[in-house]
Design a protein around this motif. Structure first.
Motif: not given
Length: 386
Positions: A93, A96, A99-100, A228, A235-236, A239-240, A311
């Motif tokens: 959590s 992200h 980032t978002h 986001g 996509n997020i 990514d989790s 990445k």
């Protein structure tokens, strides 16, 4: 093990030993048996700066990566302190949101979470949509620039001690999207909002973190709650999921090591027929085999973390790490139990309680069959089975 670690990473890996001086496996077990969240220990972790490992320094964190988080998880588990809330909060959590997330998330929520003032949980699983997330039915219906969230999420770790939940919902129904991965949106939901309710899912495993079903009934959300972009959350989401596999792999390796270390001590001291039982190959070989598998899984876990930090596509290594570590963890705890004989099942030893948790992690949050299907299909090029 400190293969290729720099000084800071080695300190993070060894932090578990420092933490265990105040909050050791006995402390963890006492809370696990009562299903009571260890607040004092988590506040200590916060005070020591580890809740925000993956949060940038400008938002109150340490500005480090997946490798450091995995080292933290493995290092604490090495001392019999498995921390599932570190998976759903700081890993899945908070990282992200950094980032978002919105400015509110970054400047208000993250600094508070890094201090331990608030906690996060993560909600994706539903009664009818477990491994197949495409079938998610929780909907956030649009009304201008606001949303009305309704649905049900289950097996939500630590919802009762969390202030916010990162919720995966559909903002466009499955039958209205061009691709089945379209139409997902993530929301940071204040669990004190009107329309949020929860019910305990009783799990027959000694754990300090409990499982919950969350119910959302027309919960009012605004653009400030979106993580986001609307309809672009898939996509997020994924990514989790790779980080989840990585840190749980690290946890399994640590618990496997913890159990084996206890077994080595016991088998070296326990004398039967005038010699230590650890001298017998029937005891020694299962422990040596389990140790080998734990160390191999640990290396794969570190490879997956390195790929994520750089990445690179990390799905291959993450799935192999999760599969290998869960299997190795189960094997290690089982071998340790066998080496202890009857005493392995006593509360004083504290090994048996680790077995059901390790067995759970073979199945959750992604079962070994799906890991193997991913490896067979995505990695080896075999035909898709589902």
């Amino acid at each position: 093990m400190d293969f290729n670690l720099n000084d800071e990473q080695r300190q993070i890996y060894e932090y578990g030993g420092q933490l265990a001086q105040s909050y050791d496996n006995t402390y963890w077990l006492e809370h696990a048996r009562r299903h009571e969240f260890p607040k004092e220990m988590f506040q200590q972790i916060a005070d020591d700066g580890f809740l925000g490992i993956m949060v940038p320094e400008e938002y109150g964190g340490a500005g480090l990566g997946m490798t450091e988080m995995a080292l933290f998880m493995e290092g604490t588990a090495n001392h019999g302190i498995p921390l599932l809330m570190m998976v759903v909060g700081p890993t899945m959590s908070m990282a992200h949101l950094a980032t978002h997330g919105t400015e509110f998330h970054k400047k208000e929520l993250l600094p508070a979470a890094c201090k331990g003032d608030i906690q996060f949980c993560f909600a994706i699983t539903e009664p009818g949509a477990g491994s197949n997330s495409m079938k998610t039915k929780t909907m956030a219906k649009r009304n201008g620039n606001r949303f009305s969230l309704s649905g049900e999420k289950t097996f939500i770790t630590g919802a009762d001690v969390s202030d916010y939940c990162l919720v995966v919902a559909r903002t466009t129904p499955l039958d209205q999207v061009a691709r089945k991965t379209d139409g997902f949106t993530l929301f940071a939901v204040d669990l004190k909002k009107k329309g949020v309710d929860m019910q305990r899912v009783r799990i027959s495993i000694p754990l300090p973190e409990e499982q919950w079903t969350l119910f959302f009934d027309d919960v009012d959300l605004g653009p400030e709650d979106v993580v986001g972009h609307v309809d672009e959350g898939f996509n997020i989401l994924f990514d989790s999921l790779n980080p989840e596999r990585i840190v749980l792999g690290a946890l399994c390796c640590g618990i496997g090591r913890f159990a084996l270390n206890k077994a080595v001590t016991y088998a070296s001291e326990r004398n039967v027929f005038d010699q230590p039982i650890g001298a017998h190959q029937g005891v020694q070989h299962p422990l040596a085999k389990a140790y080998t598998n734990v160390e191999m899984a640990s290396l794969m876990t570190r490879r997956a973390a390195w790929e994520f930090d750089h990445k690179l596509p990390a799905g291959e290594s993450s799935n192999m790490a999760k599969y290998a570590a869960a299997e190795a963890g189960i094997e290690a705890v089982d071998a340790a139990l066998q080496a202890h004989g009857g005493s392995g099942f006593t509360e004083d030893t504290g090994i048996y309680e680790m077995y059901p948790m390790m067995r759970l992690l073979r199945t959750a949050p992604v079962n070994r069959e799906l890991c193997l299907s991913y490896i067979g299909n995505k990695v080896m090029g075999l035909p898709r089975s589902y």
